[in-house]
Design a protein around this motif. Structure first.
Motif, PDB file in Angstrom:
ATOM      1  N   ILE A 152     -34.950 -16.662  53.945  1.00 24.54           N
ATOM      2  CA  ILE A 152     -35.819 -15.626  53.372  1.00 24.54           C
ATOM      3  C   ILE A 152     -34.998 -14.391  53.004  1.00 24.54           C
ATOM      4  N   SER A 153     -34.044 -14.030  53.849  1.00 30.53           N
ATOM      5  CA  SER A 153     -33.180 -12.874  53.580  1.00 30.53           C
ATOM      6  C   SER A 153     -32.325 -13.083  52.340  1.00 30.53           C
ATOM      7  N   LEU A 154     -31.763 -14.267  52.182  1.00 30.69           N
ATOM      8  CA  LEU A 154     -30.917 -14.540  51.012  1.00 30.69           C
ATOM      9  C   LEU A 154     -31.726 -14.550  49.722  1.00 30.69           C
ATOM     10  N   ILE A 155     -32.914 -15.140  49.754  1.00 26.55           N
ATOM     11  CA  ILE A 155     -33.769 -15.135  48.561  1.00 26.55           C
ATOM     12  C   ILE A 155     -34.188 -13.705  48.223  1.00 26.55           C
ATOM     13  N   THR A 156     -34.542 -12.924  49.237  1.00 25.35           N
ATOM     14  CA  THR A 156     -34.921 -11.528  49.013  1.00 25.35           C
ATOM     15  C   THR A 156     -33.761 -10.737  48.436  1.00 25.35           C
ATOM     16  N   ALA A 157     -32.555 -10.967  48.930  1.00 30.72           N
ATOM     17  CA  ALA A 157     -31.382 -10.270  48.397  1.00 30.72           C
ATOM     18  C   ALA A 157     -31.153 -10.624  46.937  1.00 30.72           C
ATOM     19  N   ALA A 158     -31.338 -11.892  46.576  1.00 37.68           N
ATOM     20  CA  ALA A 158     -31.176 -12.291  45.173  1.00 37.68           C
ATOM     21  C   ALA A 158     -32.194 -11.581  44.283  1.00 37.68           C
ATOM     22  N   VAL A 159     -33.439 -11.508  44.746  1.00 35.48           N
ATOM     23  CA  VAL A 159     -34.483 -10.827  43.974  1.00 35.48           C
ATOM     24  C   VAL A 159     -34.179  -9.336  43.851  1.00 35.48           C
ATOM     25  N   ILE A 160     -33.749  -8.705  44.934  1.00 38.44           N
ATOM     26  CA  ILE A 160     -33.405  -7.281  44.896  1.00 38.44           C
ATOM     27  C   ILE A 160     -32.292  -7.038  43.883  1.00 38.44           C
ATOM     28  N   HIS A 161     -31.253  -7.869  43.895  1.00 38.09           N
ATOM     29  CA  HIS A 161     -30.147  -7.683  42.962  1.00 38.09           C
ATOM     30  C   HIS A 161     -30.576  -7.905  41.517  1.00 38.09           C
ATOM     31  N   PHE A 218     -33.499  -2.989  36.165  1.00 34.95           N
ATOM     32  CA  PHE A 218     -33.986  -1.620  36.059  1.00 34.95           C
ATOM     33  C   PHE A 218     -32.895  -0.558  36.030  1.00 34.95           C
ATOM     34  N   PHE A 219     -31.775  -0.780  36.707  1.00 35.67           N
ATOM     35  CA  PHE A 219     -30.748   0.249  36.815  1.00 35.67           C
ATOM     36  C   PHE A 219     -29.411  -0.128  36.187  1.00 35.67           C
ATOM     37  N   GLY A 220     -29.159  -1.398  35.953  1.00 40.40           N
ATOM     38  CA  GLY A 220     -27.902  -1.828  35.361  1.00 40.40           C
ATOM     39  C   GLY A 220     -26.780  -1.885  36.376  1.00 40.40           C
ATOM     40  N   THR A 221     -25.566  -2.056  35.858  1.00 33.77           N
ATOM     41  CA  THR A 221     -24.401  -2.208  36.731  1.00 33.77           C
ATOM     42  C   THR A 221     -23.332  -1.168  36.442  1.00 33.77           C
ATOM     43  N   ASP A 222     -23.721  -0.053  35.879  1.00 32.57           N
ATOM     44  CA  ASP A 222     -22.746   0.988  35.552  1.00 32.57           C
ATOM     45  C   ASP A 222     -22.028   1.490  36.804  1.00 32.57           C
ATOM     46  N   ALA A 223     -20.863   2.063  36.572  1.00 36.95           N
ATOM     47  CA  ALA A 223     -20.099   2.627  37.685  1.00 36.95           C
ATOM     48  C   ALA A 223     -20.706   3.958  38.116  1.00 36.95           C
ATOM     49  N   ILE A 224     -20.740   4.185  39.432  1.00 37.55           N
ATOM     50  CA  ILE A 224     -21.246   5.456  39.940  1.00 37.55           C
ATOM     51  C   ILE A 224     -20.113   6.366  40.387  1.00 37.55           C
ATOM     52  N   ALA A 225     -18.931   5.771  40.592  1.00 40.11           N
ATOM     53  CA  ALA A 225     -17.777   6.562  41.012  1.00 40.11           C
ATOM     54  C   ALA A 225     -16.515   5.772  40.717  1.00 40.11           C
ATOM     55  N   THR A 226     -15.406   6.486  40.659  1.00 39.70           N
ATOM     56  CA  THR A 226     -14.107   5.849  40.477  1.00 39.70           C
ATOM     57  C   THR A 226     -13.176   6.340  41.574  1.00 39.70           C
ATOM     58  N   LEU A 227     -12.669   5.404  42.343  1.00 42.71           N
ATOM     59  CA  LEU A 227     -11.737   5.752  43.411  1.00 42.71           C
ATOM     60  C   LEU A 227     -10.330   5.888  42.838  1.00 42.71           C
ATOM     61  N   PRO A 228      -9.582   6.890  43.246  1.00 41.37           N
ATOM     62  CA  PRO A 228      -8.232   7.080  42.709  1.00 41.37           C
ATOM     63  C   PRO A 228      -7.213   6.136  43.347  1.00 41.37           C
ATOM     64  N   ILE A 229      -7.368   4.861  43.037  1.00 43.13           N
ATOM     65  CA  ILE A 229      -6.461   3.843  43.557  1.00 43.13           C
ATOM     66  C   ILE A 229      -5.790   3.164  42.364  1.00 43.13           C
ATOM     67  N   GLY A 230      -4.483   3.137  42.357  1.00 40.06           N
ATOM     68  CA  GLY A 230      -3.762   2.531  41.253  1.00 40.06           C
ATOM     69  C   GLY A 230      -3.712   3.444  40.039  1.00 40.06           C
ATOM     70  N   GLU A 231      -3.262   2.891  38.925  1.00 42.04           N
ATOM     71  CA  GLU A 231      -3.107   3.687  37.712  1.00 42.04           C
ATOM     72  C   GLU A 231      -4.439   4.023  37.059  1.00 42.04           C
ATOM     73  N   SER A 283     -19.470   0.025  41.553  1.00 41.21           N
ATOM     74  CA  SER A 283     -20.646  -0.343  40.777  1.00 41.21           C
ATOM     75  C   SER A 283     -21.929   0.067  41.501  1.00 41.21           C
ATOM     76  N   ARG A 284     -22.991   0.212  40.718  1.00 44.06           N
ATOM     77  CA  ARG A 284     -24.308   0.485  41.298  1.00 44.06           C
ATOM     78  C   ARG A 284     -24.813  -0.689  42.129  1.00 44.06           C
ATOM     79  N   LEU A 285     -24.259  -1.872  41.895  1.00 43.66           N
ATOM     80  CA  LEU A 285     -24.707  -3.042  42.657  1.00 43.66           C
ATOM     81  C   LEU A 285     -24.423  -2.908  44.144  1.00 43.66           C
ATOM     82  N   TRP A 286     -23.462  -2.075  44.526  1.00 45.76           N
ATOM     83  CA  TRP A 286     -23.206  -1.859  45.948  1.00 45.76           C
ATOM     84  C   TRP A 286     -24.413  -1.207  46.612  1.00 45.76           C
ATOM     85  N   LEU A 287     -25.141  -0.384  45.873  1.00 39.91           N
ATOM     86  CA  LEU A 287     -26.375   0.208  46.424  1.00 39.91           C
ATOM     87  C   LEU A 287     -27.417  -0.884  46.664  1.00 39.91           C
ATOM     88  N   ALA A 288     -27.529  -1.819  45.711  1.00 40.53           N
ATOM     89  CA  ALA A 288     -28.454  -2.942  45.886  1.00 40.53           C
ATOM     90  C   ALA A 288     -28.034  -3.791  47.076  1.00 40.53           C
TER      91      ALA A 288
END
Length: 109
Positions: free
Chosen positions: A55-64, A70-83, A89-94
């Motif tokens: 049930i948790s895995l199905i719910t997670a799939a639906v949430i994502h 509704f919100f897309g997958t745009d970046a919300i921040a950029t970490l200063p790692i590498g060049e 991504s916003r998906l980390w919030l989901a």
């Protein structure tokens, strides 16, 4: 590696599959050490740990999917790692919402 080239192997994809494998390993260990007992929760049906995981895995799939719709997958921040930096991504919030939902499902269902 060409046999799995069809898959978009990114860091989030790898993290997902490793987390899923670890979850299944922990569930197998728990089933061996602590035998499952059915429990009746808010759904008024008897469920086991495996049922609640499903049930948790199905719910997670639906949430994502709803999150992407509704919100897309745009970046919300950029970490200063590498060049070029590493985009968060916003998906980390989901994923966070899904984790909280899974905890609630395991506690109440």
């Amino acid at each position: 590696m060409e046999s799995i080239a069809w898959m978009a192997w990114t860091l989030p994809t790898g993290i997902f599959f490793v987390a899923l494998a670890c979850t299944l390993a922990v569930m197998t260990y728990l089933a061996a050490v602590y035998p499952e007992a059915e429990r009746v929760g808010v759904l008024s049906i008897p469920t086991t740990r495996g049922d609640r995981l499903f049930i948790s895995l199905i719910t997670a799939a639906v949430i994502h999917l709803l999150w992407i719709a509704f919100f897309g997958t745009d970046a919300i921040a950029t970490l200063p790692i590498g060049e070029e930096g590493v985009e968060i991504s916003r998906l980390w919030l989901a994923s966070g919402i899904s984790l909280v939902t899974a905890v609630l499902i395991f506690r109440t269902v």
